[in-house]
Design a protein around this motif. Structure first.
Motif, short mmCIF file in Angstrom:
data_model
loop_
_atom_site.label_atom_id
_atom_site.label_comp_id
_atom_site.label_asym_id
_atom_site.label_seq_id
_atom_site.Cartn_x
_atom_site.Cartn_y
_atom_site.Cartn_z
N VAL A 191 -45.17 -19.93 -24.37
CA VAL A 191 -45.60 -21.26 -24.79
C VAL A 191 -47.06 -21.18 -25.20
O VAL A 191 -47.91 -20.75 -24.41
N THR A 192 -47.39 -21.56 -26.43
CA THR A 192 -48.76 -21.49 -26.92
C THR A 192 -49.41 -22.87 -26.91
O THR A 192 -48.74 -23.89 -26.85
N ARG A 193 -50.74 -22.85 -26.98
CA ARG A 193 -51.54 -24.08 -27.05
C ARG A 193 -51.13 -25.07 -25.96
O ARG A 193 -50.78 -26.22 -26.23
N LEU A 194 -51.20 -24.62 -24.73
CA LEU A 194 -50.78 -25.41 -23.59
C LEU A 194 -52.01 -25.74 -22.74
O LEU A 194 -52.72 -24.85 -22.29
N SER A 195 -52.27 -27.03 -22.53
CA SER A 195 -53.43 -27.45 -21.75
C SER A 195 -53.15 -27.24 -20.26
O SER A 195 -51.99 -27.21 -19.83
N PRO A 196 -54.22 -27.11 -19.45
CA PRO A 196 -54.02 -26.92 -18.01
C PRO A 196 -53.24 -28.06 -17.37
O PRO A 196 -52.36 -27.83 -16.52
N GLU A 197 -53.56 -29.30 -17.76
CA GLU A 197 -52.88 -30.46 -17.18
C GLU A 197 -51.40 -30.45 -17.53
O GLU A 197 -50.54 -30.72 -16.67
N LYS A 198 -51.10 -30.14 -18.76
CA LYS A 198 -49.70 -30.12 -19.18
C LYS A 198 -48.95 -28.96 -18.52
O LYS A 198 -47.78 -29.11 -18.14
N ALA A 199 -49.62 -27.84 -18.36
CA ALA A 199 -48.98 -26.68 -17.71
C ALA A 199 -48.58 -27.02 -16.27
O ALA A 199 -47.49 -26.67 -15.81
N GLU A 200 -49.49 -27.69 -15.57
CA GLU A 200 -49.20 -28.06 -14.18
C GLU A 200 -48.01 -29.01 -14.11
O GLU A 200 -47.15 -28.91 -13.22
N ARG A 201 -47.92 -29.92 -15.06
CA ARG A 201 -46.80 -30.86 -15.10
C ARG A 201 -45.50 -30.15 -15.44
O ARG A 201 -44.44 -30.44 -14.85
N VAL A 202 -45.56 -29.20 -16.38
CA VAL A 202 -44.35 -28.45 -16.76
C VAL A 202 -43.80 -27.71 -15.55
O VAL A 202 -42.58 -27.65 -15.35
N ARG A 203 -44.67 -27.13 -14.74
CA ARG A 203 -44.23 -26.40 -13.55
C ARG A 203 -43.35 -27.27 -12.64
O ARG A 203 -42.39 -26.79 -12.03
N THR A 204 -43.69 -28.54 -12.54
CA THR A 204 -42.93 -29.44 -11.65
C THR A 204 -41.65 -29.94 -12.29
O THR A 204 -40.77 -30.44 -11.59
N LEU A 205 -41.53 -29.82 -13.61
CA LEU A 205 -40.38 -30.38 -14.32
C LEU A 205 -39.29 -29.36 -14.63
O LEU A 205 -38.13 -29.73 -14.84
N VAL A 206 -39.64 -28.08 -14.70
CA VAL A 206 -38.66 -27.05 -15.03
C VAL A 206 -37.60 -26.98 -13.93
O VAL A 206 -37.93 -26.94 -12.74
N THR A 207 -36.35 -26.97 -14.34
CA THR A 207 -35.24 -27.00 -13.37
C THR A 207 -34.42 -25.72 -13.37
O THR A 207 -33.45 -25.61 -12.61
N SER A 208 -34.77 -24.75 -14.23
CA SER A 208 -33.95 -23.54 -14.36
C SER A 208 -34.30 -22.45 -13.36
O SER A 208 -33.78 -21.34 -13.45
N GLY A 209 -35.20 -22.76 -12.43
CA GLY A 209 -35.54 -21.79 -11.40
C GLY A 209 -36.57 -20.76 -11.80
O GLY A 209 -36.83 -19.82 -11.04
N VAL A 210 -37.17 -20.90 -12.97
CA VAL A 210 -38.17 -19.95 -13.42
C VAL A 210 -39.56 -20.46 -13.07
O VAL A 210 -39.76 -21.64 -12.78
N THR A 211 -40.53 -19.55 -13.12
CA THR A 211 -41.91 -19.89 -12.83
C THR A 211 -42.75 -19.75 -14.09
O THR A 211 -42.63 -18.77 -14.83
N LEU A 212 -43.58 -20.74 -14.35
CA LEU A 212 -44.49 -20.69 -15.49
C LEU A 212 -45.81 -20.08 -15.06
O LEU A 212 -46.50 -20.60 -14.18
N ASP A 213 -46.15 -18.96 -15.66
CA ASP A 213 -47.44 -18.29 -15.42
C ASP A 213 -48.42 -18.79 -16.47
O ASP A 213 -48.25 -18.53 -17.66
#
Length: 252
Positions: A81-103
């Motif tokens: 995922v490119t051009r991802l802000s810190p705030e949005k990244a933190e929110r994405v981490r809580t929303l992903v449901t496929s069991g993966v981790t966003l680094d």
């Protein structure tokens, strides 16, 4: 599923650990997944060697998380995922449901799902930047190339205002398979590097500079008018595009 993942699946079929029916079911995923706000190209990895990359700017965290889940669910093991802000990244981490981790890599504004692969390129990609202010774009290029299976070496703060700094790295530059030259201001770094090496040079103008730099347009025009042969140019601040192109060259 990209070419590497498809090859692994076929090896598993040959070894008997996966049945042909199961493999066929995994391959016969619909080539496009329509999630309402995006139509995802699920066959891109097989067709081009790299699965679909998500451009994060302009998308909501909910949309990015939904796209990641859809790609992972379709068998794409790694997602960038490119051009991802810190705030949005933190929110994405809580929303992903496929069991993966966003680094999340804040310095390059990149989000990575899945492990970095072992390098499979023919040589080394060298990413050189003119100044410390150019580092975010340089890191976007470097991490993109690493994510695509390349060995990457970084050279920072070697702009032409202190030419001796670059000349001290000539041996490292000479061993590269492809070089990404990142510079703002007048963008002269790409031409200097292009005149020192025999490999392709991908120039990345950055929006770093004072008023007359016009947000990177001055560096862009300078790089487009380079007198050094073998220099190609991507758009302003497009570290991802440079890293991707460098990977294609390094895998030929």
């Amino acid at each position: 599923m990209d070419k590497h993942e498809l090859s692994e699946l076929l090896d598993q079929v040959a070894a008997g650990s996966v049945s042909a029916a199961d493999a066929l079911e995994r391959i016969q995923v619909a080539p496009v997944a329509d999630v309402g706000y995006a139509r995802l190209d699920l066959a891109r990895g097989v067709r081009q060697g790299v699965g679909e990359v998500v451009y994060g700017e302009g998308k909501t965290a909910e949309q990015i998380a939904g796209i990641i889940d859809a790609l992972v669910g379709a068998g794409q093991g790694r997602v960038l995922v490119t051009r991802l802000s810190p705030e949005k990244a933190e929110r994405v981490r809580t929303l992903v449901t496929s069991g993966v981790t966003l680094d999340y890599r804040a310095d390059s504004r990149l989000g990575l799902v899945g492990d970095m692969p072992e390098p499979t390129g023919n040589g080394t990609v060298v990413v050189a930047c003119a100044g410390t202010s150019d580092l975010p774009v340089a890191e976007e290029a470097a991490i993109t190339a690493e994510f695509l299976g390349n060995r990457v070496e970084r050279i920072a703060d070697v702009g032409v205002a202190g030419l001796h700094r670059l000349l001290a790295c000539v041996d490292q530059l000479a061993k590269a398979q492809v070089i990404v030259a990142v510079a703002g201001m007048e963008g002269a770094l790409a031409s200097v590097i292009g005149g020192l090496v025999s490999c392709p040079v991908i120039a990345v103008p950055t929006s770093v500079g004072y008023g007359a730099s016009l947000g990177g347009v001055a560096a862009l025009l300078s790089m487009l008018n380079s007198c050094a042969s073998g220099v190609s140019v991507v758009n302003v601040d497009n570290g991802f595009g440079a890293g991707y192109q460098a990977s294609l060259i390094n895998h030929l």
